[in-house]
Design an enzyme around this catalytic site. Structure first.
Site, PDB file in Angstrom:
ATOM      1  N   LYS A 124     -23.692  16.018 -41.177  1.00 58.18           N
ATOM      2  CA  LYS A 124     -24.185  15.831 -42.543  1.00 58.18           C
ATOM      3  C   LYS A 124     -25.296  16.855 -42.862  1.00 58.18           C
ATOM      4  O   LYS A 124     -25.012  18.021 -42.950  1.00 58.18           O
ATOM      5  CB  LYS A 124     -24.648  14.389 -42.710  1.00 58.18           C
ATOM      6  CG  LYS A 124     -23.667  13.342 -42.122  1.00 58.18           C
ATOM      7  CD  LYS A 124     -22.311  13.314 -42.837  1.00 58.18           C
ATOM      8  CE  LYS A 124     -21.238  12.545 -42.072  1.00 58.18           C
ATOM      9  NZ  LYS A 124     -21.567  11.182 -41.700  1.00 58.18           N
ATOM     10  N   ARG A 131     -19.553  20.460 -20.073  1.00 57.73           N
ATOM     11  CA  ARG A 131     -19.606  18.997 -20.198  1.00 57.73           C
ATOM     12  C   ARG A 131     -20.901  18.404 -19.644  1.00 57.73           C
ATOM     13  O   ARG A 131     -21.171  17.219 -19.826  1.00 57.73           O
ATOM     14  CB  ARG A 131     -18.390  18.335 -19.542  1.00 57.73           C
ATOM     15  CG  ARG A 131     -18.311  16.840 -19.920  1.00 57.73           C
ATOM     16  CD  ARG A 131     -17.145  16.127 -19.277  1.00 57.73           C
ATOM     17  NE  ARG A 131     -16.888  16.527 -17.931  1.00 57.73           N
ATOM     18  CZ  ARG A 131     -17.564  16.056 -16.874  1.00 57.73           C
ATOM     19  NH1 ARG A 131     -18.532  15.187 -17.008  1.00 57.73           N
ATOM     20  NH2 ARG A 131     -17.260  16.483 -15.666  1.00 57.73           N
ATOM     21  N   TYR A 160     -23.504   2.325 -41.191  1.00 58.93           N
ATOM     22  CA  TYR A 160     -22.360   3.228 -41.367  1.00 58.93           C
ATOM     23  C   TYR A 160     -21.100   2.507 -40.866  1.00 58.93           C
ATOM     24  O   TYR A 160     -21.127   1.870 -39.799  1.00 58.93           O
ATOM     25  CB  TYR A 160     -22.620   4.499 -40.559  1.00 58.93           C
ATOM     26  CG  TYR A 160     -21.470   5.462 -40.541  1.00 58.93           C
ATOM     27  CD1 TYR A 160     -21.126   6.168 -41.683  1.00 58.93           C
ATOM     28  CD2 TYR A 160     -20.725   5.665 -39.383  1.00 58.93           C
ATOM     29  CE1 TYR A 160     -20.058   7.056 -41.669  1.00 58.93           C
ATOM     30  CE2 TYR A 160     -19.660   6.554 -39.359  1.00 58.93           C
ATOM     31  CZ  TYR A 160     -19.338   7.239 -40.501  1.00 58.93           C
ATOM     32  OH  TYR A 160     -18.290   8.118 -40.488  1.00 58.93           O
ATOM     33  N   ASP A 194     -30.568   5.266 -36.901  1.00 58.84           N
ATOM     34  CA  ASP A 194     -29.695   6.314 -37.412  1.00 58.84           C
ATOM     35  C   ASP A 194     -30.464   6.963 -38.569  1.00 58.84           C
ATOM     36  O   ASP A 194     -30.634   6.363 -39.630  1.00 58.84           O
ATOM     37  CB  ASP A 194     -28.379   5.686 -37.890  1.00 58.84           C
ATOM     38  CG  ASP A 194     -27.385   6.719 -38.410  1.00 58.84           C
ATOM     39  OD1 ASP A 194     -27.825   7.789 -38.856  1.00 58.84           O
ATOM     40  OD2 ASP A 194     -26.175   6.427 -38.390  1.00 58.84           O
TER      41      ASP A 194
HETATM   42  C1  LIG Z   1     -21.153  10.281 -40.746  1.00 64.03           C
HETATM   43  C2  LIG Z   1     -22.117   9.322 -40.224  1.00 64.03           C
HETATM   44  C3  LIG Z   1     -22.067   8.863 -38.894  1.00 64.03           C
HETATM   45  C4  LIG Z   1     -20.981   9.299 -37.925  1.00 64.03           C
HETATM   46  O1  LIG Z   1     -21.050  10.662 -37.658  1.00 64.03           O
HETATM   47  P1  LIG Z   1     -19.769  11.574 -37.268  1.00 64.03           P
HETATM   48  O2  LIG Z   1     -20.375  12.925 -37.139  1.00 64.03           O
HETATM   49  O3  LIG Z   1     -18.760  11.435 -38.367  1.00 64.03           O
HETATM   50  O4  LIG Z   1     -19.236  11.036 -35.989  1.00 64.03           O
HETATM   51  C5  LIG Z   1     -23.049   8.000 -38.462  1.00 64.03           C
HETATM   52  N1  LIG Z   1     -24.019   7.564 -39.294  1.00 64.03           N
HETATM   53  C6  LIG Z   1     -24.093   7.954 -40.579  1.00 64.03           C
HETATM   54  C7  LIG Z   1     -25.196   7.438 -41.450  1.00 64.03           C
HETATM   55  C8  LIG Z   1     -23.155   8.844 -41.091  1.00 64.03           C
HETATM   56  O5  LIG Z   1     -23.233   9.223 -42.377  1.00 64.03           O
END
Ligand SMILES: *Cc1c(COP(=O)(O)O)cnc(C)c1O
Length: 374
Positions: free
Chosen positions: A194, A43, A97, A169
Site C-alpha cells: 500500500k 529465504r 482487514y 497493523d
Molecule cells: C492489504 C492489507 C493487508 C494485507 O496485505 P497484502 O500485502 O495484500 O498481503 C493487511 N492489512 C491492511 C490494512 C491492508 O490494507
C-alpha cells in the site's frame, strides 16, 4: 535524522566498488560460505537487499529491528504463529482487514489457539475479551473502511498491566503519520503493498519490533518461507524515497476532499478522522501526525452510474497508490459477510471508500462533481 531524510538516506548498501549511489540488486541465491557469517541466502531474509531495507524501515518506525516479507499477510501470519502457542488466546479488533479476519477464523483453531473479537473500539471493549490464557491483543488504527481509531497508549497500558503483547497493523497510517513503537506497542506490521510501495506495482510486507521479539519472529519467518525477492526489495526501497512527500500530499488532498464532500447535498455522511464530525477525531488528533489519505462516504443515488462517470479516480481495490482509487466495500472487501452483519458494523450498501492520490485537488473535486451531476 527526521523522517523525510530517513526515507532517502537509509543505511544504504551503496555500490562502493563502482561509486553508484543506489543499492545494487543482489540476485544471488548462492553465496561463498567462507566470506560472511551468517552466509546470505534469500529465504533467510539476510541478503544485502533484505538487510538494507529492513534497517531503513526499522528507522522509519523507530523500532530496533525490521523484517521485510513477500506480502502483508506473510507478515501477519508470521507474527501470529511466531508469538502464539497451543492453548493461548488472542484478542482481535472486530473490524480488521478482511484477509486478517479470514486467517484468524480459518487457521488458528486447528493449532489449538483460541480467539475473541472485540465488539467496539473502546479500551473496555478489548478488556471484556481478556481471559487467563490471553497472550496478545491485535488491532488496526485507523481501520477499514470507516477509519475507526483506537486509543493506542490506552490499549498499551491495559496490555502491560496484564503482561500481554500488543500488535498493530499500521498500514493505513504509514510511518509518516503514526509511530506506534514510540507509544509502547510491541510489534508493528505493514502491508508494504500500500503506502510504502505507493505505486500499485509491488507486493510486500514488513514487521518492526524489538530485537528480542524479532529473534523469535525471524525464525518463524524462515520456516514459513515468505521472503521477498531482490527485485521487489529494490522497488520498495526506491518507492520509500518519496514516501514522505507522497503521504504529505495525500494527507492534504484527503482533508480537502473530506471537507468538500461534507458540503455536497448528495453525500450523506463522510468518514475521515481529520473531520471533527468523526467519532474518533479527538484520539486521532493526539496520536497521528497527519490523518492519512483514506476516507469513506455515503452517496445517495446511482452508485454504479457515479463510478462509471469518474474520469480520474479509478474504481479499483487495493489502496495507497499515487493515483486516486475508489471502491464499494459492500461489493468488494466486505462482500463475503452478510448484509445484516455489514449493517451492524455500520457499513452501508451506499458507502464508497476513497484512497486519495497525489493528483491536483481541484481536478479531483471536478471529477467528483462531474460524476455526481450525471
Ligand atoms: C492489504 C492489507 C493487508 C494485507 O496485505 P497484502 O500485502 O495484500 O498481503 C493487511 N492489512 C491492511 C490494512 C491492508 O490494507
Amino acid at each position: 535524522m527526521n523522517i523525510s531524510t530517513s526515507c532517502i538516506h537509509g543505511p544504504e548498501d551503496k555500490n562502493l566498488k563502482n561509486g553508484g549511489l543506489v543499492t545494487p540488486i543482489f540476485t544471488s541465491s548462492a553465496w561463498d560460505y567462507r566470506q560472511e557469517s551468517p552466509t546470505p541466502y534469500p529465504r533467510y531474509f539476510n541478503t544485502p537487499n533484505h538487510n538494507q531495507l529492513a534497517d531503513k524501515l526499522a528507522r522509519l518506525e523507530k523500532a530496533e529491528a525490521g523484517l521485510v516479507l513477500s506480502s502483508g499477510m506473510a507478515a501477519i501470519t508470521t507474527i501470529l504463529f511466531g508469538l502464539l502457542q497451543k492453548g493461548d488466546h488472542a484478542v482481535f479488533q472486530g473490524d480488521l482487514y478482511g484477509g486478517t479476519t479470514d486467517a484468524v477464523m480459518h487457521e488458528l483453531e486447528k493449532f489449538g489457539i483460541n480467539y475473541s473479537f472485540a465488539k467496539g473500539h473502546e479500551i473496555s471493549d478489548f478488556e471484556k475479551c481478556l481471559k487467563p490464557e490471553t497472550r496478545l491483543i491485535y488491532f488496526e488504527s485507523p481501520s477499514n473502511p470507516l477509519l475507526n481509531c483506537v486509543d493506542i497508549k490506552g490499549l498499551v497500558k491495559l496490555a502491560r498491566s496484564k503482561k500481554l503483547l500488543t500488535v498493530i497493523d499500521n498500514t493505513f497510517a504509514s510511518p509518516v503519520n503514526q509511530n506506534p513503537v514510540a507509544m509502547g506497542v510491541d510489534v508493528v506490521m505493514h502491508s508494504a503493498t500500500k503506502y510504502l510501495g505507493g505505486h500499485s506495482d509491488l507486493c510486500a510486507g514488513a514487521i518492526l519490533t524489538s530485537k528480542g521479539i524479532m529473534e523469535r519472529l525471524h525464525t518463524t519467518a524462515i520456516h514459513f518461507g515468505g521472503s521477498p525477492d531482490a527485485q521487489a526489495c529494490y522497488l520498495l526501497d526506491r518507492s520509500i524515497k518519496t514516501l514522505f512527500l507522497r503521504v504529505q500530499q495525500q494527507n492534504q488532498n484527503a482533508m480537502a476532499l473530506a471537507q468538500y464532500l461534507e458540503g455536497l447535498k448528495m453525500v450523506k455522511k463522510v468518514y475521515y478522522p481529520g473531520l471533527p464530525s468523526h467519532p474518533h477525531h479527538a484520539i486521532a488528533s493526539t496520536q497521528m501526525a497527519g490523518y492519512g489519505g483514506m476516507l469513506s462516504f455515503e452517496l445517495e443515488g446511482d452508485l454504479e452510474g457515479f463510478l462509471n462517470q469518474l474520469e480520474i479516480i479509478s474504481p479499483a481495490i487495493s489502496l495507497g497508490g499515487v493515483e486516486s482509487t475508489i471502491c464499494s466495500p459492500a461489493l468488494t472487501s466486505h462482500a463475503r459477510i452478510s448484509a445484516a452483519e455489514r449493517h451492524a458494523a455500520g457499513i452501508r450498501d451506499n458507502l464508497l471508500r476513497l484512497s486519495v492520490g497525489i493528483e491536483d485537488i481541484e481536478d479531483l473535486k471536478k471529477d467528483i462533481e462531474g460524476a455526481i451531476r450525471i
